[in-house]
Design a protein around this motif. Structure first.
Motif, short mmCIF file in Angstrom:
data_model
loop_
_atom_site.label_atom_id
_atom_site.label_comp_id
_atom_site.label_asym_id
_atom_site.label_seq_id
_atom_site.Cartn_x
_atom_site.Cartn_y
_atom_site.Cartn_z
N HIS A 1 0.88 -1.16 0.00
CA HIS A 1 0.00 0.00 0.00
C HIS A 1 0.93 1.22 0.00
N CYS B 1 1.50 5.07 -0.13
CA CYS B 1 0.75 6.28 0.22
C CYS B 1 1.57 7.53 -0.10
N LYS C 1 -3.17 10.06 -2.20
CA LYS C 1 -3.75 8.79 -2.63
C LYS C 1 -2.95 7.60 -2.10
N SER C 2 -3.67 6.51 -1.81
CA SER C 2 -3.04 5.24 -1.44
C SER C 2 -3.27 4.26 -2.58
N ASP D 1 4.81 9.30 1.36
CA ASP D 1 4.52 9.37 2.78
C ASP D 1 4.96 8.08 3.46
#
Length: 149
Positions: A72, A74, A113-114, A146
């Motif tokens: 995931h 981010c 956005k992820s 991030d």
């Protein structure tokens, strides 16, 4: 002990020959006559243009079963955080390395956005390190990553 393999054929040819006949490469050291077996029961492939396909084989060990890794990724929520660069990852663990693999999806890496990606590879054991590369290409070459879960 034989530490280096030298052959008049290309690595691709060696792999194709061993895959067609036996899922292993037997290397005999000319100095001591000892044979070392390298098991390779999979296709060589690369997801990155210009990077030659390769696999790291350990003497006498079968290639581990394939597993899936879900990432995931981010992107930060600050202005200008998103990128149009090509993004690549490498996963490193006790059992070897996976990658570099390009992470690619429409609209990926936009601000705030992820993005979820699934990578398939061999069981690397306990993951120890991840290398993330953004190639700086495109209209928005910078990227504020991030975190990755």
């Amino acid at each position: 002990m034989c530490r280096r393999l030298h052959d008049d054929h290309t690595s691709i040819h060696i792999f194709a020959r061993c895959h067609a006949i036996h899922p292993q490469v037997d290397v005999t050291c000319a100095a001591d006559g000892k044979t070392t077996v390298f098991v390779c029961n999979d296709w060589l492939r690369s997801d990155v243009a210009g990077v030659y396909p390769s696999v790291e084989l350990l003497a006498g060990r079968a290639v581990p079963l394939a597993v899936r890794y879900r990432l995931h990724v981010c992107t930060a929520e600050i202005k200008g955080a998103g990128t149009t660069s090509n993004v690549f990852v490498e996963l490193h663990g006790a059992g070897g390395k996976l990658g570099p693999v390009q992470l690619d999806a429409p609209g990926a890496f936009d601000r705030g956005k992820s993005d979820t990606f699934e990578l398939e590879g061999y069981d690397l054991g306990q993951l120890a390190k991840m290398v993330v590369v953004a190639d700086g290409q495109g209209l928005r070459p910078l990227w504020n990553l991030d975190h990755i879960l």
